[in-house]
Design a protein around this motif. Structure first.
Motif, PDB file in Angstrom:
ATOM      1  N   TRP A 137       0.847  -1.057  -0.016  1.00  0.00           N
ATOM      2  CA  TRP A 137      -0.002   0.192   0.094  1.00  0.00           C
ATOM      3  C   TRP A 137       1.027   1.096   0.131  1.00  0.00           C
ATOM      4  N   LYS A 294      -5.886  -1.182   4.183  1.00  0.00           N
ATOM      5  CA  LYS A 294      -6.883  -0.304   4.642  1.00  0.00           C
ATOM      6  C   LYS A 294      -6.772  -0.029   6.026  1.00  0.00           C
ATOM      7  N   LYS A 298      -4.963   3.236   8.328  1.00  0.00           N
ATOM      8  CA  LYS A 298      -5.665   3.771   9.619  1.00  0.00           C
ATOM      9  C   LYS A 298      -4.946   3.727  10.667  1.00  0.00           C
TER      10      LYS A 298
END
Length: 317
Positions: A137, A294, A298
């Protein structure tokens, strides 16, 4: 009119302040364009020599962000009368600090005083996952390093003996949801645990039984052989799943079969929502990978309130 203007200027200032402190994947594009590549090389070199490095780097990042936010306070050394986080009871077994130090040393030669230790840790954790076969990511960057690190604060970390309600409370305090809890627990697909962290499940579980009845009997028996009641073997323990050096969804598959290590793993089956997610991730690895990326973004964005770019990750400037 004057009051309105002051109010407007105040709003503009707040927006500028928030924007300037916002994390972004392109944070070092102009100031240190080779920062990520340098960190990735350091992680890659470490894995060649040490297969436990990926699990260690991922754990370092978790333990950093869950204390004071992602400010690299876990990297600070104890000094004088101050005992730092890394010397707190839950953090004694942390390692692979050398990977961060090696990357920092290269970056200080390349771009002095530019790249924070907190950002190095966040990127290294991503690389640890990706280089172990897991997802990748874009890591938002721009964190600053903190100046405070206290050993007692490490006791705020979620414990491997936690129940589902304790876990939910711990994650909620950090702005993380029940879904994030299940997803980030999947990080246990990498690594190893010492006997002390799961002793409660295989010896004197309660007044009725020695072994946690939710655990597979054959799996419990294998753990009891490795970790007898009065274990005297230093560093004895077990891998967190059957593929400890590969980032995959085996952790969830084993959890459903009663072959998880920690009470906190087993706790994920105690609520309908979390149990359903465990079943989904056990079946669909890509769903897990996407969700993990994800949730990591976060978690790694929890504000640590840092104020400096450390020149040495073990010491404040």
């Amino acid at each position: 009119m004057a009051a309105t203007l002051v109010h407007l200027l105040s709003i503009i200032f707040c927006l500028i302040f928030q924007f300037s402190n916002a994390l972004t994947p392109d944070y070092y594009l102009q100031t240190c364009p080779k920062a990520e590549a340098t960190i990735t090389r350091a992680v890659r070199r470490s894995i060649i020599k040490d297969k436990t490095a990926p699990a260690a780097l991922l754990r370092l990042h978790f333990h950093d962000c869950f204390i004071r936010g992602c400010d690299a306070s876990v990297l600070l050394d104890s000094k004088g009368n101050n005992k730092a986080e890394k010397d707190g009871p839950p953090n004694i077994s942390l390692h692979a600090y050398y990977v961060i130090d090696n990357a920092k040393k290269e970056l200080e030669t390349m771009c002095p005083g530019v790249v924070s230790c907190a950002d190095i840790l966040a990127v290294a954790a991503r690389d640890a996952v990706a280089l172990s076969g897991g997802p990748t990511w874009d890591v938002p960057k721009g964190r600053k390093d903190g100046r405070v690190s206290k050993a007692n604060d490490s006791l705020q970390l979620p414990f491997p003996t936690f129940s589902i309600s304790q876990l939910q409370q711990s994650f909620s305090k950090r702005g993380l949801s029940l879904d994030d809890l299940v997803v980030l627990s999947g990080g246990h697909t990498l690594g190893f645990s010492h006997c002390s962290s799961f002793q409660n499940r295989i010896h004197s579980f309660n007044n009725a039984t020695d072994v946690d009845p939710s655990m597979s009997p054959s799996f419990a028996a294998s753990l009891r052989r490795i970790c007898p009641m009065h274990n005297k073997v230093k560093n004895a323990g077990a891998n967190l799943d059957f593929t400890p050096n590969s980032f995959d969804n085996v952790y969830y598959k084993l959890l459903l079969k009663g072959k998880s290590i920690f009470s906190s793993d087993q706790a994920l089956l105690a609520a309908s929502r979390t149990k359903a997610l465990v079943a989904k991730f056990a079946t669909y690895e890509k769903e897990f990978f996407d969700a993990f990326a994800k949730s990591m973004i976060k978690m790694s964005s929890i504000d640590g309130g840092g104020t400096e770019i450390r020149l040495n990750c073990g010491f404040v400037n």
